[in-house]
Design an enzyme around this catalytic site. Structure first.
Site, PDB file in Angstrom:
ATOM      1  N   CYS A 137       1.030  -1.285   0.110  1.00 29.61           N
ATOM      2  CA  CYS A 137       0.029  -0.067   0.054  1.00 29.61           C
ATOM      3  C   CYS A 137       0.763   1.486  -0.042  1.00 29.61           C
ATOM      4  O   CYS A 137       1.405   1.681   0.971  1.00 29.61           O
ATOM      5  CB  CYS A 137      -0.718  -0.011   1.262  1.00 29.61           C
ATOM      6  SG  CYS A 137      -1.688   1.416   1.398  1.00 29.61           S
ATOM      7  N   CYS A 140      -0.519   4.079   2.130  1.00 37.83           N
ATOM      8  CA  CYS A 140      -0.436   3.742   3.707  1.00 37.83           C
ATOM      9  C   CYS A 140       1.151   3.972   4.066  1.00 37.83           C
ATOM     10  O   CYS A 140       1.488   4.659   5.033  1.00 37.83           O
ATOM     11  CB  CYS A 140      -0.511   2.404   3.820  1.00 37.83           C
ATOM     12  SG  CYS A 140      -2.053   1.977   3.294  1.00 37.83           S
ATOM     13  N   ASP A 141       2.070   3.680   3.194  1.00 38.58           N
ATOM     14  CA  ASP A 141       3.510   3.352   3.667  1.00 38.58           C
ATOM     15  C   ASP A 141       4.397   4.445   3.034  1.00 38.58           C
ATOM     16  O   ASP A 141       5.623   4.583   3.044  1.00 38.58           O
ATOM     17  CB  ASP A 141       4.005   2.042   3.396  1.00 38.58           C
ATOM     18  CG  ASP A 141       3.397   1.100   4.340  1.00 38.58           C
ATOM     19  OD1 ASP A 141       2.747   1.585   5.436  1.00 38.58           O
ATOM     20  OD2 ASP A 141       2.935  -0.135   4.091  1.00 38.58           O
TER      21      ASP A 141
HETATM   22  C1  LIG Z   1       0.278  -3.941   5.376  1.00 39.92           C
HETATM   23  C2  LIG Z   1      -0.785  -3.110   5.324  1.00 39.92           C
HETATM   24  C3  LIG Z   1      -0.632  -1.688   5.649  1.00 39.92           C
HETATM   25  C4  LIG Z   1      -1.739  -0.863   6.060  1.00 39.92           C
HETATM   26  N1  LIG Z   1      -1.436   0.243   6.547  1.00 39.92           N
HETATM   27  C5  LIG Z   1      -2.540   1.299   6.444  1.00 39.92           C
HETATM   28  C6  LIG Z   1      -2.377   2.436   7.001  1.00 39.92           C
HETATM   29  O1  LIG Z   1      -1.175   2.981   7.271  1.00 39.92           O
HETATM   30  N2  LIG Z   1      -3.705   3.278   6.793  1.00 39.92           N
HETATM   31  C7  LIG Z   1      -4.793   2.801   6.413  1.00 39.92           C
HETATM   32  O2  LIG Z   1      -5.467   3.753   6.356  1.00 39.92           O
HETATM   33  N3  LIG Z   1      -4.938   1.640   5.694  1.00 39.92           N
HETATM   34  C8  LIG Z   1      -3.949   0.901   5.735  1.00 39.92           C
HETATM   35  N4  LIG Z   1      -4.088  -0.306   5.290  1.00 39.92           N
HETATM   36  C9  LIG Z   1      -5.343  -0.735   4.661  1.00 39.92           C
HETATM   37  C10 LIG Z   1      -6.266  -0.887   5.876  1.00 39.92           C
HETATM   38  O3  LIG Z   1      -5.689  -2.054   6.478  1.00 39.92           O
HETATM   39  C11 LIG Z   1      -7.644  -1.540   5.319  1.00 39.92           C
HETATM   40  O4  LIG Z   1      -8.101  -0.629   4.513  1.00 39.92           O
HETATM   41  C12 LIG Z   1      -8.567  -1.981   6.534  1.00 39.92           C
HETATM   42  O5  LIG Z   1      -7.842  -2.648   7.472  1.00 39.92           O
HETATM   43  C13 LIG Z   1      -9.770  -2.650   5.972  1.00 39.92           C
HETATM   44  O6  LIG Z   1     -10.729  -2.736   7.216  1.00 39.92           O
HETATM   45  P1  LIG Z   1     -11.790  -3.823   7.070  1.00 39.92           P
HETATM   46  O7  LIG Z   1     -12.519  -3.799   8.147  1.00 39.92           O
HETATM   47  O8  LIG Z   1     -12.703  -3.425   5.962  1.00 39.92           O
HETATM   48  O9  LIG Z   1     -11.260  -5.389   6.961  1.00 39.92           O
HETATM   49  P2  LIG Z   1      -9.794  -6.033   7.257  1.00 39.92           P
HETATM   50  O10 LIG Z   1      -8.922  -5.090   8.023  1.00 39.92           O
HETATM   51  O11 LIG Z   1      -9.215  -6.683   6.173  1.00 39.92           O
HETATM   52  O12 LIG Z   1     -10.440  -7.160   8.480  1.00 39.92           O
HETATM   53  C14 LIG Z   1     -11.372  -8.236   7.940  1.00 39.92           C
HETATM   54  C15 LIG Z   1     -11.789  -9.064   9.099  1.00 39.92           C
HETATM   55  O13 LIG Z   1     -12.423 -10.157   8.635  1.00 39.92           O
HETATM   56  C16 LIG Z   1     -12.111 -11.245   9.394  1.00 39.92           C
HETATM   57  N5  LIG Z   1     -12.730 -12.383   8.637  1.00 39.92           N
HETATM   58  C17 LIG Z   1     -12.351 -12.532   7.245  1.00 39.92           C
HETATM   59  N6  LIG Z   1     -13.062 -13.746   6.955  1.00 39.92           N
HETATM   60  C18 LIG Z   1     -13.865 -14.091   7.995  1.00 39.92           C
HETATM   61  C19 LIG Z   1     -14.637 -15.352   8.264  1.00 39.92           C
HETATM   62  N7  LIG Z   1     -14.913 -16.061   7.300  1.00 39.92           N
HETATM   63  N8  LIG Z   1     -15.221 -15.389   9.576  1.00 39.92           N
HETATM   64  C20 LIG Z   1     -14.935 -14.549  10.437  1.00 39.92           C
HETATM   65  N9  LIG Z   1     -14.042 -13.434  10.345  1.00 39.92           N
HETATM   66  C21 LIG Z   1     -13.509 -13.104   9.131  1.00 39.92           C
HETATM   67  C22 LIG Z   1     -10.592 -11.072   9.527  1.00 39.92           C
HETATM   68  O14 LIG Z   1     -10.105 -11.993  10.577  1.00 39.92           O
HETATM   69  C23 LIG Z   1     -10.525  -9.730   9.869  1.00 39.92           C
HETATM   70  O15 LIG Z   1     -10.548  -9.656  11.149  1.00 39.92           O
HETATM   71  C24 LIG Z   1      -2.945  -1.314   5.260  1.00 39.92           C
HETATM   72  C25 LIG Z   1      -3.144  -2.612   4.614  1.00 39.92           C
HETATM   73  C26 LIG Z   1      -2.019  -3.431   4.862  1.00 39.92           C
HETATM   74  C27 LIG Z   1      -2.395  -4.626   4.258  1.00 39.92           C
END
Ligand SMILES: Cc1cc2nc3c(=O)[nH]c(=O)nc-3n(C[C@H](O)[C@H](O)[C@H](O)COP(=O)(O)OP(=O)(O)OC[C@H]3O[C@@H](n4cnc5c(N)ncnc54)[C@H](O)[C@@H]3O)c2cc1C
Length: 321
Positions: A137, A140-141
């Site tokens: 990302c 992000c980084d």
């Molecule tokens: C390395 C990295 C660095 C990042 N840095 C930043 C940053 O600095 N700033 C920023 O704004 N964004 C950053 N992002 C992006 C950000 O992390 C995501 O946009 C955000 O986490 C999305 O949130 P979400 O809640 O949609 O899903 P996610 O964070 O993807 O969470 C999904 C959740 O669903 C759960 N899940 C999946 N399948 C199932 C299932 N079958 N049953 C139960 N639970 C399940 C997983 O365990 C997890 O808890 C980064 C991403 C990455 C990979």
């Protein structure tokens, strides 16, 4: 049969924010945090170090700490967090049936927050340099001091790769775009911007093979695909822009998904095509993919669920309250 008001599937920023709002609305939400399906409990930010762009933390905050704080806030408002994977859902019956690895729960409403998984290349050295030069990302980084005035590489040939490469020119001195083929999949406009940018060098027919350095990434080995010739490229950053996989396998055949598998939501709302089911965060967003937008849509989904539940015929809801 005991029926819950609301089940939230997923525990990233979207899931915990939905839980905080639903908890404060006295819905006593159940949160399936996940275990090993589609990431880890706490979501994608558990795999990163500094989060510098989440409002409220002028000095930045560690990703796992931010997620711990969100979880604590959800618990404070009586969300019940269960560290378990949901393995099946049945939205064809009411109440909905949600089957986790260790239990079955029935609920009037469901918010899906299962996120997306950034695709990785699993190169030699990748685990060592993840967050120490390798990232999925740029937004992000990219501003990390690691990349300021440095040379970096981006892998990919689509619009995301083009966007990442262009974004990185704000910080890096030079961006090498490693394209597997002899052409780009990015739109014509993006291609024009890329090819005419003096800080970007497109390396056609080029794939990364391995990553090297000391405590941080210093160089990578790349291969010229047609000849097989291997060379070294000194870069401080390697950004993967090879796509994300939305965690929606569970919902195939039950909800409307787009071509890439993201859950389709209705206009400005987080409503899916099934009344009583909402989707928030990266599972329905392949455009912004940020923690704050995930949290924002988690809030929206909880407010929509609360209003929808309140509109249902008296006696049919709030059985768990
Ligand atoms: C390395 C990295 C660095 C990042 N840095 C930043 C940053 O600095 N700033 C920023 O704004 N964004 C950053 N992002 C992006 C950000 O992390 C995501 O946009 C955000 O986490 C999305 O949130 P979400 O809640 O949609 O899903 P996610 O964070 O993807 O969470 C999904 C959740 O669903 C759960 N899940 C999946 N399948 C199932 C299932 N079958 N049953 C139960 N639970 C399940 C997983 O365990 C997890 O808890 C980064 C991403 C990455 C990979």
């Amino acid at each position: 049969m005991e029926v819950e008001n609301l089940v939230i599937i997923g525990s990233g920023p979207a899931g915990y924010t939905a839980a905080i709002y639903a908890g404060r609305a006295q819905l006593k939400p159940i949160v399936f945090e996940g275990f090993e399906a589609g990431g880890v409990p706490g979501g994608q930010l558990m795999t990163t170090t500094d989060v510098e762009n989440f409002p409220g933390f002028p000095e930045g905050i560690q990703g796992p700490h931010l997620m711990h704080q969100m979880r604590q806030q959800a618990l404070r408002w009586n969300a019940k967090c269960i560290t378990d994977d949901v393995v099946d859902v049945d939205f064809s019956q009411r109440p909905f049936r949600i089957t986790a690895a260790e239990q079955v729960v029935y609920a009037h409403a469901v918010i899906i927050c299962t996120g997306a998984t950034a695709q990785r290349l699993h190169l030699l050295g990748e685990e060592t340099f993840w967050n120490n030069g390798i990232s999925a990302c740029a937004i992000c980084d990219g501003a990390s001091p690691l990349f300021k005035g440095a040379e970096v590489a981006v892998v990919g040939g689509g619009d995301s790769a083009a966007e990442e490469a262009l974004y990185l020119t704000k910080y890096a001195r030079k961006v090498h775009l490693l394209v597997r083929r002899d052409r780009l999949r990015a739109s014509k406009t993006m291609q024009d911007r890329l090819l005419n940018h003096h800080q970007i060098q497109v390396r056609w027919n080029c794939i990364p093979l391995s990553t090297h350095g000391d405590d941080v990434l210093r160089w990578i080995r790349v291969q010229d695909v047609p000849t097989g010739a291997v060379s070294e490229l000194s870069v401080s950053g390697l950004f993967y822009a090879i796509g994300h996989t939305p965690n929606t396998q569970l919902f195939r055949g039950q909800l409307m998904l787009d071509e890439a598998g993201y859950i389709q939501t209705n206009g400005k709302s987080t409503a899916t095509n099934i009344p009583g089911v909402w989707a928030a965060g990266d599972v329905q967003d392949h455009h912004y993919r940020q923690a704050i937008t995930a949290a924002g849509t988690g809030c929206m989904a909880a407010l929509e669920a609360e209003r929808w539940l309140a509109e249902q015929p008296a006696g049919s809801i709030l059985s768990a309250a």
